[in-house]
Motif scaffolding. Structure first.
Motif, PDB file in Angstrom:
ATOM      1  N   ILE A 193       0.859  -1.185   0.000  1.00 15.54           N
ATOM      2  CA  ILE A 193       0.000   0.000   0.000  1.00 15.54           C
ATOM      3  C   ILE A 193       0.891   1.229   0.000  1.00 15.54           C
ATOM      4  O   ILE A 193       1.780   1.363   0.849  1.00 15.54           O
ATOM      5  N   CYS A 194       0.659   2.112  -0.957  1.00 13.59           N
ATOM      6  CA  CYS A 194       1.347   3.400  -1.008  1.00 13.59           C
ATOM      7  C   CYS A 194       0.317   4.519  -0.895  1.00 13.59           C
ATOM      8  O   CYS A 194      -0.852   4.342  -1.252  1.00 13.59           O
ATOM      9  N   GLN A 195       0.773   5.669  -0.418  1.00 16.99           N
ATOM     10  CA  GLN A 195      -0.104   6.830  -0.267  1.00 16.99           C
ATOM     11  C   GLN A 195       0.514   8.007  -1.020  1.00 16.99           C
ATOM     12  O   GLN A 195       1.192   8.842  -0.439  1.00 16.99           O
ATOM     13  N   PRO A 196       0.261   8.093  -2.330  1.00 11.78           N
ATOM     14  CA  PRO A 196       0.863   9.170  -3.113  1.00 11.78           C
ATOM     15  C   PRO A 196       0.226  10.532  -2.877  1.00 11.78           C
ATOM     16  O   PRO A 196       0.818  11.557  -3.207  1.00 11.78           O
ATOM     17  N   HIS A 197      -1.000  10.552  -2.334  1.00 16.70           N
ATOM     18  CA  HIS A 197      -1.692  11.788  -1.965  1.00 16.70           C
ATOM     19  C   HIS A 197      -2.345  11.568  -0.608  1.00 16.70           C
ATOM     20  O   HIS A 197      -2.616  10.435  -0.211  1.00 16.70           O
ATOM     21  N   SER A 198      -2.637  12.658   0.084  1.00 18.49           N
ATOM     22  CA  SER A 198      -3.051  12.541   1.482  1.00 18.49           C
ATOM     23  C   SER A 198      -4.338  11.755   1.665  1.00 18.49           C
ATOM     24  O   SER A 198      -4.560  11.170   2.712  1.00 18.49           O
ATOM     25  N   ASN A 199      -5.193  11.718   0.648  1.00 18.13           N
ATOM     26  CA  ASN A 199      -6.479  11.045   0.792  1.00 18.13           C
ATOM     27  C   ASN A 199      -6.642   9.897  -0.198  1.00 18.13           C
ATOM     28  O   ASN A 199      -7.751   9.516  -0.536  1.00 18.13           O
ATOM     29  N   LEU A 200      -5.512   9.356  -0.679  1.00 16.51           N
ATOM     30  CA  LEU A 200      -5.566   8.292  -1.679  1.00 16.51           C
ATOM     31  C   LEU A 200      -4.527   7.226  -1.374  1.00 16.51           C
ATOM     32  O   LEU A 200      -3.351   7.532  -1.159  1.00 16.51           O
ATOM     33  N   TRP A 201      -4.974   5.973  -1.359  1.00 17.60           N
ATOM     34  CA  TRP A 201      -4.078   4.825  -1.267  1.00 17.60           C
ATOM     35  C   TRP A 201      -4.074   4.077  -2.595  1.00 17.60           C
ATOM     36  O   TRP A 201      -5.116   3.937  -3.246  1.00 17.60           O
ATOM     37  N   ILE A 202      -2.906   3.588  -2.976  1.00 16.45           N
ATOM     38  CA  ILE A 202      -2.771   2.623  -4.062  1.00 16.45           C
ATOM     39  C   ILE A 202      -2.523   1.265  -3.415  1.00 16.45           C
ATOM     40  O   ILE A 202      -1.527   1.075  -2.710  1.00 16.45           O
ATOM     41  N   LEU A 203      -3.442   0.335  -3.636  1.00 12.80           N
ATOM     42  CA  LEU A 203      -3.311  -1.022  -3.108  1.00 12.80           C
ATOM     43  C   LEU A 203      -2.878  -1.936  -4.246  1.00 12.80           C
ATOM     44  O   LEU A 203      -3.668  -2.268  -5.132  1.00 12.80           O
ATOM     45  N   GLY A 204      -1.606  -2.298  -4.248  1.00 15.42           N
ATOM     46  CA  GLY A 204      -1.093  -3.233  -5.241  1.00 15.42           C
ATOM     47  C   GLY A 204      -1.230  -4.649  -4.719  1.00 15.42           C
ATOM     48  O   GLY A 204      -0.612  -5.003  -3.713  1.00 15.42           O
ATOM     49  N   ILE A 205      -2.054  -5.454  -5.384  1.00 16.31           N
ATOM     50  CA  ILE A 205      -2.329  -6.819  -4.929  1.00 16.31           C
ATOM     51  C   ILE A 205      -1.582  -7.810  -5.815  1.00 16.31           C
ATOM     52  O   ILE A 205      -1.760  -7.819  -7.037  1.00 16.31           O
ATOM     53  N   ASP A 206      -0.760  -8.622  -5.200  1.00 16.72           N
ATOM     54  CA  ASP A 206      -0.091  -9.720  -5.895  1.00 16.72           C
ATOM     55  C   ASP A 206      -1.045 -10.909  -5.885  1.00 16.72           C
ATOM     56  O   ASP A 206      -1.242 -11.544  -4.851  1.00 16.72           O
ATOM     57  N   ASN A 207      -1.657 -11.205  -7.038  1.00 13.28           N
ATOM     58  CA  ASN A 207      -2.602 -12.329  -7.076  1.00 13.28           C
ATOM     59  C   ASN A 207      -2.103 -13.453  -7.984  1.00 13.28           C
ATOM     60  O   ASN A 207      -2.874 -14.126  -8.663  1.00 13.28           O
ATOM     61  N   ILE A 208      -0.778 -13.664  -7.965  1.00 14.19           N
ATOM     62  CA  ILE A 208      -0.171 -14.729  -8.756  1.00 14.19           C
ATOM     63  C   ILE A 208       0.175 -15.903  -7.839  1.00 14.19           C
ATOM     64  O   ILE A 208       0.853 -15.739  -6.824  1.00 14.19           O
ATOM     65  N   LYS A 209      -0.301 -17.074  -8.208  1.00  7.76           N
ATOM     66  CA  LYS A 209      -0.036 -18.297  -7.441  1.00  7.76           C
ATOM     67  C   LYS A 209       0.903 -19.192  -8.240  1.00  7.76           C
ATOM     68  O   LYS A 209       0.661 -19.471  -9.417  1.00  7.76           O
ATOM     69  N   TYR A 210       1.973 -19.649  -7.588  1.00  4.87           N
ATOM     70  CA  TYR A 210       2.962 -20.522  -8.224  1.00  4.87           C
ATOM     71  C   TYR A 210       2.853 -21.914  -7.599  1.00  4.87           C
ATOM     72  O   TYR A 210       3.004 -22.073  -6.385  1.00  4.87           O
ATOM     73  N   THR A 211       2.599 -22.908  -8.431  1.00  5.36           N
ATOM     74  CA  THR A 211       2.484 -24.284  -7.954  1.00  5.36           C
ATOM     75  C   THR A 211       3.500 -25.140  -8.700  1.00  5.36           C
ATOM     76  O   THR A 211       3.492 -25.188  -9.938  1.00  5.36           O
ATOM     77  N   PHE A 212       4.367 -25.796  -7.950  1.00  3.75           N
ATOM     78  CA  PHE A 212       5.381 -26.654  -8.562  1.00  3.75           C
ATOM     79  C   PHE A 212       4.868 -28.087  -8.589  1.00  3.75           C
ATOM     80  O   PHE A 212       4.534 -28.670  -7.555  1.00  3.75           O
ATOM     81  N   THR A 213       4.762 -28.646  -9.789  1.00  2.00           N
ATOM     82  CA  THR A 213       4.256 -29.998  -9.973  1.00  2.00           C
ATOM     83  C   THR A 213       5.323 -30.850 -10.653  1.00  2.00           C
ATOM     84  O   THR A 213       6.376 -30.348 -11.075  1.00  2.00           O
ATOM     85  N   THR A 214       5.039 -32.130 -10.785  1.00  2.00           N
ATOM     86  CA  THR A 214       5.982 -33.019 -11.477  1.00  2.00           C
ATOM     87  C   THR A 214       6.109 -32.650 -12.949  1.00  2.00           C
ATOM     88  O   THR A 214       7.094 -32.996 -13.603  1.00  2.00           O
ATOM     89  N   GLU A 215       5.115 -31.931 -13.474  1.00  2.00           N
ATOM     90  CA  GLU A 215       5.150 -31.507 -14.872  1.00  2.00           C
ATOM     91  C   GLU A 215       5.763 -30.122 -15.041  1.00  2.00           C
ATOM     92  O   GLU A 215       5.854 -29.610 -16.156  1.00  2.00           O
ATOM     93  N   GLY A 216       6.160 -29.507 -13.929  1.00  5.30           N
ATOM     94  CA  GLY A 216       6.770 -28.190 -14.004  1.00  5.30           C
ATOM     95  C   GLY A 216       5.966 -27.148 -13.250  1.00  5.30           C
ATOM     96  O   GLY A 216       5.062 -27.466 -12.467  1.00  5.30           O
TER      97      GLY A 216
END
Length: 445
Positions: free
Chosen positions: A195-218
């Motif tokens: 979360i960053c606050q570039p202005h006094s009344n504004l937040w930027i919420l950067g959400i990491d929604n990447i899931k990494y699953t390691f399987t026998t196939e890669g």
């Protein structure tokens, strides 16, 4: 007459006082997006740009002539990207943004083609040019950006593996664009969310929604928000709501269907309905997404509250859309721009738009010819016959505000009944779900 003048003066004072600093965003400092004056007699606005899915590919990782690499040609003609022009396209957009002077730039992932370290470093340098011009840049990773086993140079045949990057390296390379930004408030210990606050009344919420699953196939990559990250978001949103702070969220994978049946074809974030409602309960109204290369906006209402999934097109997929927006206390005004020319000599002297349309049509045709037999059991001949109909619908979806022409609808109706399931999918691509995609005002308060 004198009394009338006093009335108008009183009305002007009333209007200006309604824009009082403690009720609106602080005016940005002198510079980009504010007409170089902190004393405008209008409610201060924040100008925000969004670009997505840059898929930057350094020319040194490509042959001088793409046709000299059979591996690259096979890759391109099963995909929806004009990778060979990613460098001049991105440089064009950087130049346009410097002229446009937004206060903030959001990039919801897929910065590099397939996570190549070289590509990430070039993107970082060009984003630094934007920061040097006074534009605050914020990024999150996409599914292609981190520990990608498909990081290759196509300068050789067969292609040669090149260095990719880890999650820690992503946060280090893009540290000035969220992860170590001077406006950083919070980092999620369980993901690359912040979360960053570039202005006094504004937040930027950067959400990491990447899931990494390691399987026998890669390695398998998909869209998901970790339970720990969701709990972190909910906790921080309590603070935002108590302080009356506006929150603009961004993440790579989408959270709402942008056409009927999408989640059965192009995966959305895991548990998307429950996640959407949890974010809405937390107070989030706008989420900027990418991944699907379409300039498309959809909304969802739950308990009387709306959620907007504002998807931005890709800089390697025509019509190369990006967004310019203005945010004030009540509304966000969203406009769309397109890259229409680049500083590059193209084969045969054709125009950029002609080259783009010819190539993307051929490549999406190839995409359908390859995937329809694998996903729907069609013969290659049947897939080749049907591909142009899918391509037309896909191109319309990428552009946004899609509306099927009468003649195209008649052609779809005339197809043999064996194609009926595919016709339904193509009609979904042609059917634009509300609201409008390219130009719209959305109430934010």
């Amino acid at each position: 007459m004198k009394n009338l003048r006093f009335f108008y003066l009183f009305l002007l004072i009333l209007i200006c006082s309604s824009c009082a600093k403690d009720q609106w965003f602080d005016a940005p400092p002198k510079g980009p997006g504010n007409n170089n004056s902190p004393y405008n007699l209008i409610c201060p606005q924040i100008k925000i740009a969004v670009i997505s899915d840059i898929h930057y590919t350094h020319p040194d990782l490509l042959p001088d002539n793409i046709e000299d690499s059979p591996s690259l040609m096979e890759y391109l003609y099963k995909d929806r990207k004009i990778l060979e022009l990613s460098d001049p396209i991105f440089r064009n957009v950087v130049s346009e943004l410097i002229r446009e002077k937004p206060d903030i730039l959001l990039i919801p992932g897929d910065l590099a083609k397939d996570g190549e370290m070289m590509n990430h470093h070039v993107v970082q340098g060009l984003l630094q040019d934007l920061e040097n011009a006074g534009i605050r840049v914020f990024v999150v990773p996409g599914n292609n950006d981190i520990i990608n086993p498909d990081a290759f140079s196509f300068e050789t045949e067969p292609p040669t593996a090149v260095d990719n990057i880890t999650a820690d390296q992503f946060a280090e390379i893009y540290g000035d664009f969220g992860y170590n930004d001077e406006s950083l408030l919070y980092r999620d210990p369980n993901s690359l969310s912040y979360i960053c606050q570039p202005h006094s009344n504004l937040w930027i919420l950067g959400i990491d929604n990447i899931k990494y699953t390691f399987t026998t196939e890669g390695l398998k990559v998909s869209g998901a928000i970790k339970p720990e990250t969701m709990a972190w978001i909910q906790e921080k949103m309590v603070e935002a709501n108590e302080k009356g702070i506006k929150v603009m969220a961004m993440m790579h994978y989408g959270i709402l269907e942008h056409y009927n049946g999408q989640k059965g074809i192009e995966p959305l974030i895991s548990g998307q309905r429950a996640i959407a409602e949890a974010l809405m309960d937390a107070g989030i109204k706008l989420i900027f997404t990418g991944h699907y290369h379409a300039n498309d906006i959809v909304s969802y209402e739950y308990n009387g509250k709306p959620l907007y999934d504002i998807q931005t097109g890709s800089l390697v997929t025509p019509p190369y859309s990006y967004r310019i927006m203005r945010l004030d206390d009540n509304f966000i005004n969203i406009d769309s721009r397109r890259v229409t020319d680049i500083d590059e000599q193209l084969p045969g002297g054709v125009s950029f738009q002609e080259y783009s349309d010819t190539e993307i049509t051929a490549r999406i045709n190839g995409f359908f010819i390859y995937y329809l037999p694998r996903m729907f059991g069609l013969s290659e001949a049947a897939a080749t016959y049907f591909a142009p109909y899918g391509t037309s619908g896909y191109k319309a979806y990428f552009a946004g505000d899609e509306q099927i022409p009468d003649e195209e609808s008649v052609k779809l109706d005339a197809l043999p009944t064996a194609f009926a399931p595919l016709v339904n999918i193509v009609r979904s691509l042609w059917t634009d779900l509300p609201p409008k995609d390219n130009k719209i005002h959305i109430k934010f308060k």
